[in-house]
Write an enzyme that holds these catalytic residues in place. Structure first.
Site, mmCIF file in Angstrom:
data_model
loop_
_atom_site.group_PDB
_atom_site.id
_atom_site.type_symbol
_atom_site.label_atom_id
_atom_site.label_comp_id
_atom_site.label_asym_id
_atom_site.label_seq_id
_atom_site.Cartn_x
_atom_site.Cartn_y
_atom_site.Cartn_z
ATOM 1 N N CYS A 1 19.008 -1.327 -3.140
ATOM 2 C CA CYS A 1 18.991 0.944 -2.617
ATOM 3 C C CYS A 1 20.084 0.029 -1.055
ATOM 4 O O CYS A 1 21.193 0.529 -0.329
ATOM 5 C CB CYS A 1 17.760 0.870 -2.079
ATOM 6 S SG CYS A 1 16.083 -0.573 -1.161
ATOM 7 N N HIS B 1 17.843 3.199 5.895
ATOM 8 C CA HIS B 1 17.516 2.557 5.598
ATOM 9 C C HIS B 1 18.561 0.161 5.820
ATOM 10 O O HIS B 1 18.986 0.464 4.913
ATOM 11 C CB HIS B 1 17.397 2.055 4.078
ATOM 12 C CG HIS B 1 16.266 1.506 3.106
ATOM 13 N ND1 HIS B 1 16.424 1.122 1.908
ATOM 14 C CD2 HIS B 1 15.507 0.405 3.574
ATOM 15 C CE1 HIS B 1 15.581 0.209 1.391
ATOM 16 N NE2 HIS B 1 14.458 0.169 2.666
#
Length: 493
Positions: A44, A107
């Site tokens: 990710c 993130h």
């Protein structure tokens, strides 16, 4: 629109037999379906950094070099994040008067210096990390712009056992409100819509619970699909659809290790975390009424980094010239159906180039899939390739093929099951070209400073900006050593 752990085979338009994504399927019919589009990483954080910078993770710094060829993402213990030296897409778009908003998962760093509003975004509703948890203390904060307004599993409820949560509904509403506001002002805008309901622990609202024949994962997909439909319909209602470029994709392949709680990568080998096709080839759709011919299928090899370059060009701006930009414009393929047969994609894990695709050929210089036999997602070492062992191809240990790479023709063998014999003319002729490309790539590569080597206790998760306003500051547990340390010393990583 960047999804989380959604696989190539999860959408009806890409062949999923459940046919539970009517809005995305309609989006594909009205736009372009991209069959050969890749994430910049099989995990990710690196993909998200690359989408926003147009640069490979090894250039933008969102990687670790503590272990050779090891995936890394911004976990709760990583102190690093997107470097100030990187130029993100919203920073460039601001030059053309764009207002930018991130809705969902960031993130790219928990520390205040790494948060979205310090890297070009004007608005933020979501979390610096994923909705991991619940924890005994210090659950991930949810932000409104630069201050937290609550935490996952607390003010923003997620039932990790049965799955109900209104988070996707909130992400949809935030996206719609932002579009309406910018349309009213007649201002150009960039919406980075990044919900994470398809990452375990899965969640969906009560309105979608139990609707899918694919269980809770399917419920989450159906709710995200409804959000896509609502966003596209609003663009039509506001009569700005013909001036708005929309792109749907995912950050990496489906999580095979999650078992029934993971998605489908269709015909492709392995999944998230792996540099075989299932880990990095993504379900991708482009939509731009009156510009993209409806219903086209593009076989142009592309990458999430291309969204950076494409967006900059669409805004009438120029990409930075003081650094290498790895992304290319998608406009020739989307608007003119042109195909560059020599387009190259590099597959990285951490600090190592694992594979390369050039045209229809893919050469693996290194392979690794981890344990092949562990189908239990609760295992300490769940399989990223469970049930898909290919003798001589999938290797549980990191294996060096540099002297004789495994070569596949992805048109004839998309599942990467039958390596081309290394004594054939096809192999020798193809590898002659590929080796030259790899040599040039490695010669010119100047890695960025790795940002995911240093760990520590996450003070900005315990007491993030704004926590005092809603009495939600969590004291750091007594006896905690706050000194940073090398992530190799962390027992949880």
């Amino acid at each position: 629109m960047l999804m989380d752990d959604v696989g190539w085979g999860d959408l009806g338009a890409f062949g999923n037999p459940a046919m539970e994504t009517p809005n995305l399927d309609k989006m594909a019919k009205e736009g372009a379906l991209l069959t050969d589009f890749y994430s910049a990483s099989p995990v990710c954080s690196p993909t998200r950094a690359s989408l926003l910078t147009g640069r490979l993770p090894i250039r933008n710094g969102i990687y670790s070099d503590i272990e050779h060829a090891e995936n890394a993402y911004v976990s709760v213990r990583h102190l690093g994040g997107i470097p100030d030296s990187e130029i993100l897409l919203p920073e460039i778009l601001r030059e053309a008067g764009y207002t930018s908003m991130l809705v969902g998962k960031w993130h790219l760093g928990h520390e205040e210096a790494h948060l979205p509003l310090n890297h070009g975004f004007d608005h933020f509703f979501g979390s610096p990390g994923c909705h991991f948890g619940p924890f005994d203390s210090g659950n991930f904060p949810v932000y409104r712009d630069s201050e937290m307004i609550g935490r996952y599993f607390e003010e923003f409820v997620i039932d990790e056992n049965t799955g109900p949560s209104n988070m996707t509904r909130l992400f949809i509403e935030e996206g719609l409100s932002f579009i309406k506001e910018q349309a009213t002002k007649d201002d150009p805008f960039f919406l980075y819509w990044s919900p994470d309901a398809t990452h375990t622990p899965l969640y969906a609202s009560h309105a979608f619970r139990g609707k899918s024949q694919r269980g809770l994962y399917g419920d989450a997909i159906m709710e995200l699909d409804s959000g896509v439909g609502l966003i596209l319909e609003l663009l039509r209602e506001l009569q700005i659809d013909q001036n708005t470029f929309v792109f749907f994709t995912s950050d990496n392949g489906a999580a095979i290790y999650a078992g029934e709680e993971g998605g489908s990568n269709g015909q492709f080998l392995c999944g998230k975390g792996i540099t075989f096709e299932g880990g990095m080839r993504e379900p991708s759709i482009a939509w731009w009424p009156s510009h993209i011919q409806p219903g086209i299928v593009s076989h142009q090899v592309g990458s999430s980094m291309d969204l950076f370059t494409t967006s900059v060009i669409l805004a009438g701006l120029s990409v930075p010239e003081d650094r290498i930009i790895d992304g290319s414009s998608l406009l020739p393929s989307l608007l003119e159906q042109e195909v560059d047969p020599e387009r190259t994609v590099f597959y990285y894990r951490g600090n190592e180039m694992m594979a390369i695709r050039r045209g229809m050929y893919k050469a693996h210089y290194w392979t690794w899939v981890g344990p092949l036999k562990t189908g239990d997602p609760s295992s300490t070492q769940p399989s990223n390739c469970f049930g898909q062992e290919v003798p001589g191809v999938t290797s549980e240990e990191l294996t060096d093929h540099t002297d004789c790479p495994l070569l596949f023709h992805l048109g004839k063998d998309p599942g990467e099951k039958y390596p081309i014999p290394n004594d054939s003319h096809e192999y020798m002729d193809t590898m002659l070209t590929i080796r030259a490309v790899v040599t040039n790539h490695k010669r010119d590569m100047v890695p960025g400073e790795p940002q995911l080597n240093i760990c520590g206790e996450p003070e900005d998760i315990f007491s993030p900006p704004g926590c005092e306003k809603n009495n939600n500051c969590v004291p750091v547990p007594k006896g905690t050593d706050l000194e940073p340390y090398n992530c190799s010393e962390d027992p949880y990583l």
